[in-house]
Enzyme design. Structure first.
Site, PDB file in Angstrom:
ATOM      1  CB  SER A  97      37.975  37.199  29.768  1.00  0.00           C
ATOM      2  OG  SER A  97      37.797  37.276  31.015  1.00  0.00           O
ATOM      3  CG  ASP A 227      39.893  29.209  31.488  1.00  0.00           C
ATOM      4  OD1 ASP A 227      39.627  30.194  32.550  1.00  0.00           O
ATOM      5  OD2 ASP A 227      39.330  30.351  30.659  1.00  0.00           O
ATOM      6  CG  HIS A 256      41.338  32.961  31.709  1.00  0.00           C
ATOM      7  ND1 HIS A 256      39.543  33.276  31.631  1.00  0.00           N
ATOM      8  CD2 HIS A 256      40.925  35.026  32.257  1.00  0.00           C
ATOM      9  CE1 HIS A 256      38.874  34.594  31.426  1.00  0.00           C
ATOM     10  NE2 HIS A 256      39.943  34.932  31.686  1.00  0.00           N
TER      11      HIS A 256
END
Length: 276
Positions: A97, A227, A256
């Site tokens: 991320s 995601d 995610h």
């Protein structure tokens, strides 16, 4: 605690496990978490004989709760300082991320010989926010909403995110783990509100296009197509086109936070790329 001190006096906490002679893997966590988010991967690769390292980004976890420097240039400089302090050569850098953005920003600037490969997992590059140049991005109002929720009631916001979209727990039939939700909240609340607030801009508005173009080492992009935090169509596929040596690996239906929800899938694929 094991820490390094940056030029501006910030203490960066890090973990460093395994033989100093082994291949080093450096893990970079997402917002607003800490090195603890990599527990599963660090234990897996430690058992495989690797040296595993993870740090708490400034303002996060056990590092100094900074009021300044909460942007990608400083994040990358902090990583460079950590790498130099630990005398790492030919390391593998793995970012999830926001940590994927940090990896891209660092690797594009790294000294020759410091980095062997990189992995971007559910990562924010090339750029998240919607603009004329990035029509598929998320509207700035989405990130303004994050900031408003953080200021209004950070503790509740840090329950709602992992209990819902981060791990896909809001999907029908999802196998929800209260422990995972609680651990996300624990990590988030360890950090500083100001740093977390500033980091929203860093992960959403930083344009990593030139970073991706300038990276010379092999890069694996791993992204789930469900995601809900960093939408798939505007992230990994676009990054893959910008990289000189990029490989895209797409995971059907994964969320995610797939490193936590599906380590049995992610870890072997990471190992295969690292060993290749």
């Amino acid at each position: 605690m094991t820490t390094i001190t940056t030029k501006d006096g910030v203490e960066i906490f890090y973990k460093d496990w395994g033989s100093k002679d082994a291949q080093a893997i450096v893990f970079h966590h997402g917002w607003p978490l800490s090195a603890d988010d990599w527990d599963n991967q660090m234990m897996f690769f430690l058992e495989k004989g690797y040296r595993v390292i993870a740090h708490d980004r400034r303002g996060h976890g056990r590092s100094t709760q900074t009021a300044t420097g909460n942007e990608m240039d400083t994040y990358a400089a902090d990583v460079a300082h950590l790498v130099a302090s630990l005398e790492l050569r030919n390391a593998i850098h793995v970012g999830h991320s926001t940590g994927g953005g940090e990896v891209a920003h660092y690797v594009a600037r790294a000294q020759a010989g410091r980095v062997a490969k990189a992995v971007l997992i559910s990562a924010v590059p090339p750029i998240m926010v919607k603009s004329d140049k990035n029509p598929g991005g998320l509207p700035i109002e989405v990130f303004d909403g994050f900031r408003a929720a953080l200021v209004a009631n950070r503790a509740q916001f840090y329950v709602d995110v992992p209990a819902g979209p981060f791990y896909g727990y809001n999907r029908p039939g999802a196998k929800v783990s209260q422990g995972v939700i609680d651990n996300w909240w624990r990590q988030g609340m360890m950090g500083g509100a100001k740093a977390h607030y500033d980091c929203i801009k860093a992960f959403s508005e930083t344009d990593f296009t030139e970073d991706l173009k300038n990276i010379d080492v092999p890069v694996l992009l791993m992204h789930g197509d469900d995601d809900q935090i960093v939408p798939y169509p505007d992230s990994a596929p676009l990054s893959a086109k910008l990289l000189k040596h990029g490989t895209l690996q797409t995971y059907d239906g994964l969320p995610h936070g797939m490193c936590t929800t599906h380590p049995e899938v992610i870890n072997p694929d990471l190992l295969a790329f690292i060993k290749a």
